[in-house]
Design an enzyme around this catalytic site. Structure first.
Site, PDB file in Angstrom:
ATOM      1  N   LYS A 139     -10.573  14.765  -4.025  1.00 26.44           N
ATOM      2  CA  LYS A 139     -11.748  14.625  -3.147  1.00 26.44           C
ATOM      3  C   LYS A 139     -11.551  15.487  -1.921  1.00 26.44           C
ATOM      4  O   LYS A 139     -10.470  15.519  -1.363  1.00 26.44           O
ATOM      5  CB  LYS A 139     -11.861  13.185  -2.619  1.00 26.44           C
ATOM      6  CG  LYS A 139     -12.308  12.177  -3.598  1.00 26.44           C
ATOM      7  CD  LYS A 139     -12.494  10.842  -2.898  1.00 26.44           C
ATOM      8  CE  LYS A 139     -11.270  10.439  -2.076  1.00 26.44           C
ATOM      9  NZ  LYS A 139     -11.235   9.033  -1.711  1.00 26.44           N
ATOM     10  N   HIS A 190       0.836  -1.210   0.000  1.00 23.33           N
ATOM     11  CA  HIS A 190       0.000   0.000   0.000  1.00 23.33           C
ATOM     12  C   HIS A 190       0.869   1.257   0.000  1.00 23.33           C
ATOM     13  O   HIS A 190       0.555   2.247  -0.646  1.00 23.33           O
ATOM     14  CB  HIS A 190      -0.934  -0.012   1.213  1.00 23.33           C
ATOM     15  CG  HIS A 190      -1.913   1.121   1.213  1.00 23.33           C
ATOM     16  ND1 HIS A 190      -2.836   1.284   0.202  1.00 23.33           N
ATOM     17  CD2 HIS A 190      -2.102   2.148   2.075  1.00 23.33           C
ATOM     18  CE1 HIS A 190      -3.559   2.377   0.456  1.00 23.33           C
ATOM     19  NE2 HIS A 190      -3.135   2.912   1.574  1.00 23.33           N
TER      20      HIS A 190
END
Length: 318
Positions: A199, A136
């Site tokens: 976002k 990740h």
């Protein structure tokens, strides 16, 4: 390469998390999977018995740490202990999906850094090397004091899209700022521009406002992420792309965690096709007409052979 790998000092074992992938990897290498049994005592304690000699061998253990994460990690730690006590020469952990990787820093006060804790557990148990796929955060490599080979899913995903016919120009889209490097790698391979979804929440529990940075008008958008978990981010992003003029939207990721409402969200979204790898074994209820599976077995099999033969693994990243 002939179908049979002749060095008896290479042993490949699989635990319970992703047996189908392990069988495929063994076939790629040309070995039989090692004999071991994983059983449970009545209270749930794990017992492992290795049923062949591994003294002086290079042992590779295949175990993704997806759901149930803690069971899979515990199985792996116990297996490492058994291998160490049975005099394995090297204990190489092949972890296509590294669980707890999302907890890689203190985002708030008094939080654990669980990705580091898992690295410590593996090392303390006796692992001598880790082979993993699309962490990740690439910095997690630095949590280990043993060698770690960090393989990439982008080439496999890119090759699939290279072989497809699209009605229009491509644009590769990162669903957030953190994934821009990954999107750029795919964009370079597909010779396409990138776009980024920005976002932000104006305040807590208020829907996210999505701004799209880059030109997507009339284009075929490919969203790329490393993990799709509940599919909230990716499906919102796909719908925003179509609302803002994208012709159609594909999505892809290396690790299909797909928990909770993920499948339903993907089915009901504007995503035409979701392309994933088999780093995590998907049960029947997590399969869908929209999901295409690609195999990481040839990549991992090749990495195992190279590690065992002490050759360069970095050439696999090209």
């Amino acid at each position: 390469m002939s179908n049979q790998y002749l060095d008896p000092n290479l042993k490949v074992f699989s635990l319970n998390s992703n047996y189908p992938l392990a069988e495929e990897i063994a076939k790629v290498i040309g070995v039989e999977l090692g004999q071991c049994s994983v059983t449970r005592f009545s209270d749930g304690e794990i017992q492992i018995n290795i049923e062949e000699s591994i003294r002086g061998c290079d042992v590779f253990v295949i175990q993704s740490t997806g759901f149930p994460v803690n069971e899979n990690i515990m199985e792996l730690l116990i297996m490492i202990d058994a291998l160490k006590r049975a005099s394995a020469k090297t204990i190489n952990i092949v972890m296509p999906y590294y669980g707890y990787a999302r907890q890689d820093r203190k985002a708030r006060a008094r939080e654990p850094i669980t990705a580091k804790l898992v690295a410590n557990l593996l090392e303390t148990a006796g692992a001598t090397r880790v082979i993993t796929l699309d962490l990740h955060a690439p910095q997690i490599q630095g949590f280990f004091d043993i060698p770690i080979d960090h393989l990439m899913g982008v080439p496999i995903l890119s090759e699939y899209f290279k072989g497809k016919e699209f009605n229009g120009d491509l644009v590769i889209v990162s669903p957030d700022h953190g994934g821009v490097t990954r999107a750029r790698k795919m964009a370079e391979r597909l010779k396409a521009p990138i776009a980024i979804i920005d976002k932000r929440r104006p305040k807590p529990n208020v829907a996210e406002v999505m701004n799209i940075v880059g030109n997507i008008e009339g284009k075929v958008a490919i969203l790329i992420d490393d993990i799709i978990d509940t599919a909230g981010t990716i499906t919102l992003a796909a719908n925003a792309l179509v609302e803002n003029g994208a012709f159609e939207v594909y999505a892809c990721c290396t690790h299909p965690v797909l928990s909770g409402p993920a499948i339903e969200r993907i089915e009901n979204s504007k995503i035409k096709e979701l392309v994933v790898t088999n780093s995590i074994d998907l049960p029947e209820e997590k399969r869908s007409e929209k999901i295409v599976h690609l195999s990481v077995a040839p990549l991992i099999g090749e990495a195992i052979i190279r590690v065992h033969e002490e050759q360069s693994v970095s050439t696999l990243f090209d």
